[in-house]
Write a protein that holds these residues in place. Structure first.
Motif, PDB file in Angstrom:
ATOM      1  N   SER A  47       0.803  -1.190  -0.011  1.00 61.29           N
ATOM      2  CA  SER A  47      -0.002   0.071  -0.180  1.00 61.29           C
ATOM      3  C   SER A  47       0.973   1.281  -0.022  1.00 61.29           C
ATOM      4  O   SER A  47       2.026   1.247   0.525  1.00 61.29           O
ATOM      5  N   LEU A 102       0.681   0.037   6.851  1.00 61.24           N
ATOM      6  CA  LEU A 102      -0.374  -0.949   7.184  1.00 61.24           C
ATOM      7  C   LEU A 102      -0.351  -0.860   8.854  1.00 61.24           C
ATOM      8  O   LEU A 102       0.689  -0.780   9.404  1.00 61.24           O
ATOM      9  N   TYR A 125      -1.331  -7.260   2.729  1.00 60.16           N
ATOM     10  CA  TYR A 125      -1.689  -6.837   1.349  1.00 60.16           C
ATOM     11  C   TYR A 125      -1.215  -8.118   0.713  1.00 60.16           C
ATOM     12  O   TYR A 125      -0.991  -8.294  -0.573  1.00 60.16           O
TER      13      TYR A 125
END
Length: 212
Positions: A146, A150, A156
């Motif tokens: 991302s 996070l 992810y």
């Protein structure tokens, strides 16, 4: 006799030129390794891709690495922190993620592949990984992270669903237990289901590299 001598000199010159030409061809073949591309019927350099830094991808293989089971692969992904690295287009992009996950998996004894994907109507492609699970077959993994940090429980790590001419599907590893594209097709339009990520486009082609 003079005519014969001239012809011998000419032959020697031609032989010399031919030898130089062959040496040049051998040198070119040595410096640039090529592979045959059946789709474009052409020769192309065996450079997988370049990372955000501009450096070429460097895949490190482990000769003793083996194909994992689905559960072994999922356990490795949950422990591996590649997906938690911040995505920055000019610093660390999808190619960097795919290189890192490949090398981490091989180091852990898990056989991994690097995958290069092209899309219709998109100039830029994508890089992910593939694993040949012993119980559920070929499984594509997209761990591209991302642009925002996070949270502790976020992930992810995603199973990627790929079929040429169809939408590129990605689902969190926590919300799927199959690599079959049919799973994505049957469930992608259900708004109540969690774990789905936005598709980046329709797949034009995908090249899987097990050895490099």
């Amino acid at each position: 006799m003079k005519s014969l001598a001239k012809r011998n000199i000419t032959y020697r010159k031609l032989a010399g030129i031919s030898l130089i030409f062959l040496i040049i061809l051998a040198y070119i073949n040595f410096v640039f390794a090529f592979e045959y591309d059946e789709n474009s019927i052409s020769m192309k350099p065996r450079v997988l891709s370049y990372k955000a830094s501009g450096e070429p991808v460097e895949l490190i293989n482990n000769k003793s690495a083996q194909d994992p089971t689905w559960d072994e692969l999922m356990a490795f992904l949950k422990e591996d922190d590649t997906d938690r690295i911040l995505y920055q287009s000019n610093v660390f992009d999808c190619v960097d993620y795919a290189e890192r996950l490949h090398n981490n998996a091989e180091q852990a004894g898990i056989r991994a592949a690097y995958v290069s994907i092209d899309f219709y109507d998109l100039e830029k492609g994508h890089a992910i990984n593939a694993f040949q699970t012993s119980d559920k077959g070929l499984t594509f993994i997209d761990c591209t992270g991302s642009q925002s940090p996070l949270g502790e429980l976020d992930s992810y790590d995603k199973v990627a669903y790929i079929e040429e001419g169809k939408e590129y599907g990605i689902v969190s590893i926590y919300y799927t237990e199959t690599p079959d594209y049919q799973f994505y097709e049957l469930r992608k339009d259900n708004p109540r289901l969690r774990g789905f990520f936005k598709s980046v486009g329709v797949v034009k082609s995908a090249q899987v590299y097990w050895e490099y």
